[in-house]
Design a protein around this motif. Structure first.
Motif, PDB file in Angstrom:
ATOM      1  N   PRO A   8       0.705  -1.280   0.043  1.00  0.00           N
ATOM      2  CA  PRO A   8       0.074   0.038  -0.101  1.00  0.00           C
ATOM      3  C   PRO A   8       0.893   1.257  -0.023  1.00  0.00           C
ATOM      4  O   PRO A   8       0.351   2.405  -0.406  1.00  0.00           O
ATOM      5  N   LEU A   9       2.082   1.209   0.489  1.00  0.00           N
ATOM      6  CA  LEU A   9       2.895   2.385   0.555  1.00  0.00           C
ATOM      7  C   LEU A   9       3.359   3.093  -0.693  1.00  0.00           C
ATOM      8  O   LEU A   9       3.763   3.817  -0.970  1.00  0.00           O
ATOM      9  N   LEU A  10       3.083   1.862  -1.572  1.00  0.00           N
ATOM     10  CA  LEU A  10       3.775   2.265  -2.934  1.00  0.00           C
ATOM     11  C   LEU A  10       2.938   3.062  -3.724  1.00  0.00           C
ATOM     12  O   LEU A  10       3.265   3.901  -4.666  1.00  0.00           O
ATOM     13  N   LEU A  11       1.521   3.051  -3.502  1.00  0.00           N
ATOM     14  CA  LEU A  11       0.462   3.785  -4.183  1.00  0.00           C
ATOM     15  C   LEU A  11       0.853   5.246  -4.165  1.00  0.00           C
ATOM     16  O   LEU A  11       0.850   5.931  -3.101  1.00  0.00           O
ATOM     17  N   GLY A  12       0.395   5.922  -5.248  1.00  0.00           N
ATOM     18  CA  GLY A  12       0.319   7.294  -5.261  1.00  0.00           C
ATOM     19  C   GLY A  12       1.312   7.967  -6.263  1.00  0.00           C
ATOM     20  O   GLY A  12       1.721   7.124  -7.272  1.00  0.00           O
ATOM     21  N   ASP A  13       1.613   9.166  -6.208  1.00  0.00           N
ATOM     22  CA  ASP A  13       2.402   9.957  -7.189  1.00  0.00           C
ATOM     23  C   ASP A  13       3.769  10.115  -6.437  1.00  0.00           C
ATOM     24  O   ASP A  13       3.752  10.746  -5.272  1.00  0.00           O
ATOM     25  N   TRP A  14       4.749   9.712  -7.137  1.00  0.00           N
ATOM     26  CA  TRP A  14       6.218   9.806  -6.658  1.00  0.00           C
ATOM     27  C   TRP A  14       7.048  10.889  -7.640  1.00  0.00           C
ATOM     28  O   TRP A  14       6.820  10.726  -8.896  1.00  0.00           O
ATOM     29  N   SER A  51      -3.528   0.588  -7.718  1.00  0.00           N
ATOM     30  CA  SER A  51      -3.403  -0.730  -7.229  1.00  0.00           C
ATOM     31  C   SER A  51      -4.075  -1.764  -7.976  1.00  0.00           C
ATOM     32  O   SER A  51      -3.985  -3.119  -7.790  1.00  0.00           O
ATOM     33  N   SER A  52      -4.257  -1.341  -9.219  1.00  0.00           N
ATOM     34  CA  SER A  52      -4.772  -2.288 -10.421  1.00  0.00           C
ATOM     35  C   SER A  52      -3.233  -2.656 -11.117  1.00  0.00           C
ATOM     36  O   SER A  52      -3.539  -3.523 -12.282  1.00  0.00           O
ATOM     37  N   TYR A  53      -2.060  -2.460 -10.492  1.00  0.00           N
ATOM     38  CA  TYR A  53      -0.684  -3.047 -11.203  1.00  0.00           C
ATOM     39  C   TYR A  53      -0.706  -2.233 -12.557  1.00  0.00           C
ATOM     40  O   TYR A  53       0.010  -2.813 -13.159  1.00  0.00           O
ATOM     41  N   ARG A  54      -1.095  -1.016 -12.698  1.00  0.00           N
ATOM     42  CA  ARG A  54      -0.698  -0.206 -13.546  1.00  0.00           C
ATOM     43  C   ARG A  54       0.029   1.083 -13.358  1.00  0.00           C
ATOM     44  O   ARG A  54      -0.153   1.419 -11.917  1.00  0.00           O
ATOM     45  N   PHE A  55       1.054   1.572 -14.208  1.00  0.00           N
ATOM     46  CA  PHE A  55       1.785   2.504 -13.713  1.00  0.00           C
ATOM     47  C   PHE A  55       1.952   3.387 -14.761  1.00  0.00           C
ATOM     48  O   PHE A  55       1.393   3.376 -16.146  1.00  0.00           O
ATOM     49  N   VAL A  56       2.080   4.929 -14.791  1.00  0.00           N
ATOM     50  CA  VAL A  56       2.259   5.909 -15.672  1.00  0.00           C
ATOM     51  C   VAL A  56       3.585   6.568 -15.111  1.00  0.00           C
ATOM     52  O   VAL A  56       3.748   7.166 -13.979  1.00  0.00           O
ATOM     53  N   ILE A  57       4.466   6.703 -16.032  1.00  0.00           N
ATOM     54  CA  ILE A  57       5.938   7.599 -16.043  1.00  0.00           C
ATOM     55  C   ILE A  57       5.871   8.723 -17.002  1.00  0.00           C
ATOM     56  O   ILE A  57       5.525   8.699 -18.108  1.00  0.00           O
ATOM     57  N   ARG A  58       6.036   9.858 -16.275  1.00  0.00           N
ATOM     58  CA  ARG A  58       6.167  11.216 -16.988  1.00  0.00           C
ATOM     59  C   ARG A  58       7.628  11.628 -16.727  1.00  0.00           C
ATOM     60  O   ARG A  58       7.925  11.944 -15.465  1.00  0.00           O
ATOM     61  N   LEU A  59       8.395  12.131 -17.836  1.00  0.00           N
ATOM     62  CA  LEU A  59       9.709  12.979 -17.640  1.00  0.00           C
ATOM     63  C   LEU A  59       9.594  14.033 -18.370  1.00  0.00           C
ATOM     64  O   LEU A  59       8.830  14.403 -19.256  1.00  0.00           O
ATOM     65  N   LEU A  60      10.134  15.270 -17.512  1.00  0.00           N
ATOM     66  CA  LEU A  60      10.147  16.601 -18.107  1.00  0.00           C
ATOM     67  C   LEU A  60      11.558  17.099 -18.292  1.00  0.00           C
ATOM     68  O   LEU A  60      12.456  16.868 -17.564  1.00  0.00           O
ATOM     69  N   GLU A 115       7.783  13.648 -21.833  1.00  0.00           N
ATOM     70  CA  GLU A 115       7.458  12.106 -22.305  1.00  0.00           C
ATOM     71  C   GLU A 115       6.637  11.499 -21.169  1.00  0.00           C
ATOM     72  O   GLU A 115       6.752  11.728 -20.066  1.00  0.00           O
ATOM     73  N   GLU A 116       5.813  10.610 -21.949  1.00  0.00           N
ATOM     74  CA  GLU A 116       4.815   9.879 -21.037  1.00  0.00           C
ATOM     75  C   GLU A 116       4.493   8.574 -21.524  1.00  0.00           C
ATOM     76  O   GLU A 116       4.659   8.212 -22.724  1.00  0.00           O
ATOM     77  N   TRP A 117       4.635   7.454 -20.828  1.00  0.00           N
ATOM     78  CA  TRP A 117       4.199   6.157 -21.141  1.00  0.00           C
ATOM     79  C   TRP A 117       3.883   5.570 -19.841  1.00  0.00           C
ATOM     80  O   TRP A 117       3.866   5.690 -18.802  1.00  0.00           O
ATOM     81  N   GLY A 118       3.491   4.335 -20.077  1.00  0.00           N
ATOM     82  CA  GLY A 118       2.815   3.335 -19.279  1.00  0.00           C
ATOM     83  C   GLY A 118       2.580   1.958 -19.430  1.00  0.00           C
ATOM     84  O   GLY A 118       3.132   1.717 -20.278  1.00  0.00           O
ATOM     85  N   GLY A 119       2.096   1.272 -18.464  1.00  0.00           N
ATOM     86  CA  GLY A 119       1.911  -0.289 -18.490  1.00  0.00           C
ATOM     87  C   GLY A 119       1.338  -0.551 -17.320  1.00  0.00           C
ATOM     88  O   GLY A 119       0.717  -0.415 -16.524  1.00  0.00           O
ATOM     89  N   THR A 120       2.031  -2.145 -17.165  1.00  0.00           N
ATOM     90  CA  THR A 120       1.660  -2.923 -15.894  1.00  0.00           C
ATOM     91  C   THR A 120       3.088  -3.007 -15.321  1.00  0.00           C
ATOM     92  O   THR A 120       4.036  -2.762 -15.767  1.00  0.00           O
ATOM     93  N   ASP A 174       8.029  -7.199  -5.918  1.00  0.00           N
ATOM     94  CA  ASP A 174       8.241  -7.989  -4.637  1.00  0.00           C
ATOM     95  C   ASP A 174       8.945  -7.362  -3.600  1.00  0.00           C
ATOM     96  O   ASP A 174       9.191  -6.002  -3.628  1.00  0.00           O
ATOM     97  N   GLU A 175       9.673  -8.076  -2.707  1.00  0.00           N
ATOM     98  CA  GLU A 175      10.271  -7.089  -1.439  1.00  0.00           C
ATOM     99  C   GLU A 175      11.569  -6.333  -1.815  1.00  0.00           C
ATOM    100  O   GLU A 175      11.615  -5.239  -1.220  1.00  0.00           O
ATOM    101  N   SER A 176      12.133  -6.626  -3.335  1.00  0.00           N
ATOM    102  CA  SER A 176      13.253  -5.769  -3.502  1.00  0.00           C
ATOM    103  C   SER A 176      13.289  -5.211  -5.215  1.00  0.00           C
ATOM    104  O   SER A 176      14.122  -4.469  -5.265  1.00  0.00           O
ATOM    105  N   THR A 177      12.470  -5.876  -5.683  1.00  0.00           N
ATOM    106  CA  THR A 177      12.613  -5.424  -7.057  1.00  0.00           C
ATOM    107  C   THR A 177      10.822  -5.205  -7.714  1.00  0.00           C
ATOM    108  O   THR A 177       9.982  -5.678  -7.395  1.00  0.00           O
ATOM    109  N   VAL A 178      11.137  -4.091  -8.490  1.00  0.00           N
ATOM    110  CA  VAL A 178       9.843  -3.696  -9.542  1.00  0.00           C
ATOM    111  C   VAL A 178      10.172  -3.790 -10.718  1.00  0.00           C
ATOM    112  O   VAL A 178      11.134  -3.378 -11.526  1.00  0.00           O
ATOM    113  N   THR A 179       9.235  -4.510 -11.628  1.00  0.00           N
ATOM    114  CA  THR A 179       9.466  -4.800 -12.883  1.00  0.00           C
ATOM    115  C   THR A 179       8.374  -3.970 -13.594  1.00  0.00           C
ATOM    116  O   THR A 179       7.194  -4.073 -13.491  1.00  0.00           O
ATOM    117  N   PHE A 180       8.761  -3.057 -14.771  1.00  0.00           N
ATOM    118  CA  PHE A 180       7.875  -2.559 -15.503  1.00  0.00           C
ATOM    119  C   PHE A 180       7.624  -3.058 -16.725  1.00  0.00           C
ATOM    120  O   PHE A 180       8.560  -3.544 -17.553  1.00  0.00           O
TER     121      PHE A 180
END
Length: 220
Positions: A31-37, A63-72, A79-84, A88-94
Motif C-alpha cells: 500500500p505504501l507504493l501507491l500514489g504519485d512519486w 492498485s490495479s498494477y498499472r503505472f504511468v511515468i512522465r519525464l520533464l 515524455e509519457e508512457w505506461g503499462g503494468t 516483490d520485496e526488493s524489485t519492481v518490474t515495468f
C-alpha cells in the motif's frame, strides 16, 4: 459510558472502511507504493540520459498494477508512457507494450521511494494536508455518540485522528495514510480504515454511502 464510546468509535471507523472496491485497496500487498512519486534534478541543467536533459520525473502507481511515468525535459518537453508492473520485496518490474521489460531494485518507506539509487518523494494532493475539525457528523448510532472528529494530515503522509464522544471521552489514532483516486486509507497500530473523500478549498468530506455515514470537516 466508555464502552458505549468505544462501540461508537468502532462503528464510525468501520463504516468508513466498507466501500464497493475497498477490499482490493486495503488488501493491496504494497500500500505504501501507491500514489504519485516525484524526482527533481538539483541542477538547472538537469540530468543527461541518452542525449536529453531531464529536470523532473513522476511515477504514478495504481492498485490495479498499472503505472504511468512522465519525464520533464529542461526545454519543457514531456515524455509519457505506461503499462503494468510487478513487485516483490526488493524489485519492481515495468512492462510496456512493444518494449522490453525493465527491472529495477528499490527501497520504500511511507514517503520515500529509492529506485536504482534515485530518490523519489511522494506528494499529496494540493490542499489535502492540514488540520481538519468536524462541523457535522451524520449516521445512525454514530451522530448521537460522537460529538467531534479532528484529523491532522501531514504532507509526509503521517496522520493523527482524535474522536470525542458525547460523554467527553476521547480516543486517538496515529499512523500513516495513503490515497488513491477518491479514497483515503488510514493505517495505524490496531488496523486500517478507508473512506471516500471530497476535498474543497476549506472542507473535507468523508463518506460511506453504503452505511449512510458522512463527516464534514473544516480546515483549522
Amino acid at each position: 459510558m466508555l464502552k458505549s464510546l468505544a462501540s461508537a468509535l468502532l462503528l464510525f471507523f468501520a463504516s468508513l472502511s466498507y466501500q464497493s472496491h475497498a477490499n482490493d485497496l486495503t488488501e493491496f500487498d504494497y500500500p505504501l507504493l501507491l500514489g504519485d512519486w516525484y524526482w527533481f534534478s538539483n541542477t538547472d541543467e538537469g540530468v543527461n540520459s541518452e542525449g536529453a536533459n531531464y529536470r523532473a520525473m513522476n511515477i504514478k502507481f495504481k492498485s490495479s498494477y498499472r503505472f504511468v511515468i512522465r519525464l520533464l525535459q529542461v526545454d519543457g518537453t514531456v515524455e509519457e508512457w505506461g503499462g503494468t508492473y510487478n513487485i516483490d520485496e526488493s524489485t519492481v518490474t515495468f512492462y510496456t507494450k512493444g518494449q522490453p521489460e525493465q527491472q529495477h531494485s528499490y527501497m520504500l518507506s511511507y514517503n520515500q521511494f529509492i529506485l536504482d539509487g534515485a530518490r523519489f518523494t511522494k506528494l499529496a494532493p494540493e490542499n489535502l494536508p492540514g488540520t481538519w475539525r468536524s462541523s457535522r457528523i451524520s449516521g445512525q448510532d454514530v451522530a448521537d455518540s460522537v460529538s467531534e472528529l479532528s484529523l491532522s494530515l501531514r504532507p509526509d503522509f503521517l496522520f493523527s485522528a482524535k474522536v470525542s464522544g458525547s460523554d467527553g471521552k476521547k480516543k486517538e489514532h496515529k499512523g500513516i495514510y495513503f490515497i488513491e483516486d477518491d479514497q483515503i486509507v488510514l493505517i495505524y497500530e490496531d488496523g486500517q480504515h478507508d473512506s471516500q473523500f471530497l476535498l474543497g478549498s476549506d472542507t473535507l468530506t468523508l463518506t460511506n454511502k453504503q452505511f449512510g455515514m458522512e463527516a464534514t470537516l473544516q480546515r483549522e
